[in-house]
Design an enzyme around this catalytic site. Structure first.
Site, PDB file in Angstrom:
ATOM      1  N   GLN A 241      -1.615   2.196  10.013  1.00 20.12           N
ATOM      2  CA  GLN A 241      -0.340   2.280   9.270  1.00 20.12           C
ATOM      3  C   GLN A 241       0.720   3.046  10.066  1.00 20.12           C
ATOM      4  O   GLN A 241       1.912   2.808   9.906  1.00 20.12           O
ATOM      5  CB  GLN A 241      -0.544   2.986   7.918  1.00 20.12           C
ATOM      6  CG  GLN A 241      -1.346   2.199   6.898  1.00 20.12           C
ATOM      7  CD  GLN A 241      -2.818   2.568   6.922  1.00 20.12           C
ATOM      8  OE1 GLN A 241      -3.364   2.916   7.974  1.00 20.12           O
ATOM      9  NE2 GLN A 241      -3.481   2.485   5.785  1.00 20.12           N
TER      10      GLN A 241
ATOM     11  N   ASP B 236      -1.878  10.862  -1.663  1.00 21.57           N
ATOM     12  CA  ASP B 236      -2.331   9.865  -2.635  1.00 21.57           C
ATOM     13  C   ASP B 236      -2.716  10.499  -3.957  1.00 21.57           C
ATOM     14  O   ASP B 236      -2.703   9.857  -4.997  1.00 21.57           O
ATOM     15  CB  ASP B 236      -3.492   9.059  -2.061  1.00 21.57           C
ATOM     16  CG  ASP B 236      -2.980   8.162  -0.958  1.00 21.57           C
ATOM     17  OD1 ASP B 236      -2.808   8.661   0.168  1.00 21.57           O
ATOM     18  OD2 ASP B 236      -2.694   6.986  -1.238  1.00 21.57           O
TER      19      ASP B 236
ATOM     20  N   ARG C 175       0.867  -1.182   0.000  1.00 21.16           N
ATOM     21  CA  ARG C 175       0.000   0.000   0.000  1.00 21.16           C
ATOM     22  C   ARG C 175       0.901   1.229   0.000  1.00 21.16           C
ATOM     23  O   ARG C 175       2.118   1.122   0.056  1.00 21.16           O
ATOM     24  CB  ARG C 175      -1.032  -0.012   1.153  1.00 21.16           C
ATOM     25  CG  ARG C 175      -0.666  -0.684   2.426  1.00 21.16           C
ATOM     26  CD  ARG C 175       0.445  -0.042   3.178  1.00 21.16           C
ATOM     27  NE  ARG C 175       0.263   1.387   3.352  1.00 21.16           N
ATOM     28  CZ  ARG C 175       1.225   2.241   3.601  1.00 21.16           C
ATOM     29  NH1 ARG C 175       2.490   1.831   3.715  1.00 21.16           N
ATOM     30  NH2 ARG C 175       0.988   3.533   3.749  1.00 21.16           N
ATOM     31  N   GLY C 176       0.260   2.401  -0.071  1.00 24.60           N
ATOM     32  CA  GLY C 176       1.043   3.635  -0.235  1.00 24.60           C
ATOM     33  C   GLY C 176       1.086   3.947  -1.722  1.00 24.60           C
ATOM     34  O   GLY C 176       1.427   3.070  -2.534  1.00 24.60           O
TER      35      GLY C 176
ATOM     36  N   ASN D  28      -5.191  12.468   1.154  1.00 27.96           N
ATOM     37  CA  ASN D  28      -4.266  11.594   1.881  1.00 27.96           C
ATOM     38  C   ASN D  28      -5.090  10.809   2.896  1.00 27.96           C
ATOM     39  O   ASN D  28      -6.310  10.985   3.025  1.00 27.96           O
ATOM     40  CB  ASN D  28      -3.151  12.413   2.551  1.00 27.96           C
ATOM     41  CG  ASN D  28      -2.018  11.528   3.046  1.00 27.96           C
ATOM     42  OD1 ASN D  28      -1.521  10.668   2.316  1.00 27.96           O
ATOM     43  ND2 ASN D  28      -1.607  11.689   4.289  1.00 27.96           N
ATOM     44  N   LYS D  29      -4.431   9.942   3.617  1.00 27.39           N
ATOM     45  CA  LYS D  29      -5.104   9.042   4.554  1.00 27.39           C
ATOM     46  C   LYS D  29      -6.106   9.787   5.438  1.00 27.39           C
ATOM     47  O   LYS D  29      -5.819  10.879   5.925  1.00 27.39           O
ATOM     48  CB  LYS D  29      -4.035   8.337   5.398  1.00 27.39           C
ATOM     49  CG  LYS D  29      -4.534   7.372   6.441  1.00 27.39           C
ATOM     50  CD  LYS D  29      -5.469   6.317   5.887  1.00 27.39           C
ATOM     51  CE  LYS D  29      -4.901   5.523   4.722  1.00 27.39           C
ATOM     52  NZ  LYS D  29      -5.924   4.659   4.056  1.00 27.39           N
TER      53      LYS D  29
HETATM   54  O1  MRU Z   1      -4.431   3.233   2.324  1.00 26.59           O
HETATM   55  P1  MRU Z   1      -2.935   3.405   2.199  1.00 26.59           P
HETATM   56  O2  MRU Z   1      -2.168   2.781   3.308  1.00 26.59           O
HETATM   57  O3  MRU Z   1      -2.452   3.005   0.825  1.00 26.59           O
HETATM   58  O4  MRU Z   1      -2.753   4.975   2.311  1.00 26.59           O
HETATM   59  C1  MRU Z   1      -1.453   5.492   2.244  1.00 26.59           C
HETATM   60  C2  MRU Z   1      -1.384   6.927   2.501  1.00 26.59           C
HETATM   61  O5  MRU Z   1      -2.359   7.619   2.673  1.00 26.59           O
HETATM   62  C3  MRU Z   1      -0.030   7.533   2.438  1.00 26.59           C
HETATM   63  O6  MRU Z   1       0.097   8.577   3.331  1.00 26.59           O
HETATM   64  C4  MRU Z   1       0.146   8.041   1.005  1.00 26.59           C
HETATM   65  O7  MRU Z   1      -0.060   7.020   0.073  1.00 26.59           O
HETATM   66  C5  MRU Z   1       1.431   8.618   0.788  1.00 26.59           C
HETATM   67  S1  MRU Z   1       2.599   7.367   0.574  1.00 26.59           S
HETATM   68  C6  MRU Z   1       4.081   7.920   0.162  1.00 26.59           C
END
Ligand code: MRU
Length: 351
Positions: A195, A236, A45-46, A246-247
């Protein structure tokens, strides 16, 4: 460096992020469908890692193809790209990576099949290497924004585990620490998928960077107590006007930062900037399984039948963002201008 994902002769290998921090195990995907599953299930993920995982999945699907001509391979290639594109909707790096693999495929259509297969594998590997280099460049630009000493709050995981290595937000922190800055990281645990507490704390502990985990609802109190000198998060998708998806929970942190006069920085590679999307209201927000909210480590935390929401991301309006750190430099408001300028610089750099 942590190997978040890598191309191997046996398939695409991922560290299993659902098992961290208590187990460091790896899974190897032998088909593109398996790669799509590990993206959907958050084994990887990320945003940047999702993009490169999809590119490797496409290369794997083409490698496994039994097509005997390019004409036969083309519909199969399109179908493989569609499978990848249906995994996670918010991280624009996914669509950026699929687009780049499509362009590569189109540029190779006159070549023999074996050459096409090899070139697509090499393109995915190139994207992996470029992602690490971009993160290191982001670190060099962003380190100057970090305080000489003090607390830096981050949300979710925008580290090596969210990328091919080094990280975006955590890359900025790593570079600042390497310069001798005395940073203490405050990692929001980041409900519902944790996370921050599971992944950010794990990778920073491995690097020996001082880290304190807090539950998300402690962030405001930490700011009020003067423990936080700066905030840096990943993204994201960043719209053309600088709105940042973002998250979930990032928006809350940004509003609190404004109230306390703390700079709020976003670190992201250029592939996260979506100039085709004018503002944050147009960014699709992924809705995830209610079980992520109702259960923690398999234990039910809410009464049967209660209603639950689980949007995976929120959008922070550009007005809360002090600066956006990219591999090409730092953008500041008005982002409509500065992000377009970066795009032009990027086109020139690629020319
Ligand atoms: O749902 P996820 O774990 O994929 O979400 C990730 C995030 O929101 C990160 O902060 C984002 O992708 C930046 S990663 C460099």
């Amino acid at each position: 460096m942590i190997q978040t994902l890598e191309w191997t002769e046996f398939g695409v290998r991922f560290i299993d992020q659902t098992k961290l921090p208590t187990e460091e195990t790896y899974v190897t995907c032998k088909t593109h469908q398996q790669v799509a599953d590990v993206i959907r299930d958050m084994v990887v993920r990320g945003a940047p890692a999702i993009g490169v995982a999809a590119a490797m999945g496409i290369a794997l699907g083409v490698k496994n193809s039994k097509a005997v001509s390019v004409a036969e391979l083309k519909p199969e290639f399109d179908q493989i790209c569609d499978v990848m594109g249906k995994t996670r909707p918010t991280a624009v790096n996914l669509f950026w990576a699929i687009g780049r693999m499509r362009d590569k495929f189109e540029s190779l259509r006159v070549r023999p099949l074996a050459q096409i297969k090899q070139a697509l594998i090499e393109e995915a590997q190139r994207m992996h290497a470029e992602d690490i280099a971009a993160n290191q460049a982001m670190g060099r630009h962003g380190a100057a924004l970090m305080p000489a000493s003090g607390g830096v709050l981050t949300h979710c995981n925008a580290g090596a585990l969210a990328t091919c290595g080094y990280g975006t937000a955590l890359g900025v922190i790593r570079a600042a620490v390497a310069q001798g800055k005395k940073i203490h990281v405050y990692a929001d645990e980041t409900r519902p998928f944790l996370q921050g507490s599971r992944l950010t704390a794990w990778e920073l502990m491995k690097d020996g960077i001082p880290t304190t985990v807090i539950s998300d609802n402690m962030a405001g109190a930490m700011m009020k107590q003067g423990k936080i000198a700066a905030i840096v998060v990943g993204a994201d998708r960043i719209a053309a006007n600088g709105d940042v998806a973002n998250k979930i929970g990032t928006y809350t942190v940004a509003v609190l930062a404004r109230e306390h006069g703390i700079p709020f920085y976003v670190a992201a590679p250029f592939s996260t900037i979506d100039l085709a999307t004018s503002d944050g209201s147009k960014i699709p927000i992924e809705q995830r399984n209610r079980l992520e909210v109702t259960h923690i480590a398999g234990k039910q935390m809410v009464p049967d039948g209660v209603s639950v929401e689980n949007p995976a991301f929120d959008v922070t309006p550009a007005k809360y963002v002090s600066a956006i750190v990219t591999e090409l430099g730092i953008a500041r408001a008005p982002y409509e201008n500065s992000l377009r300028q970066l795009a032009e610089d990027s086109a020139k750099a690629g020319a």
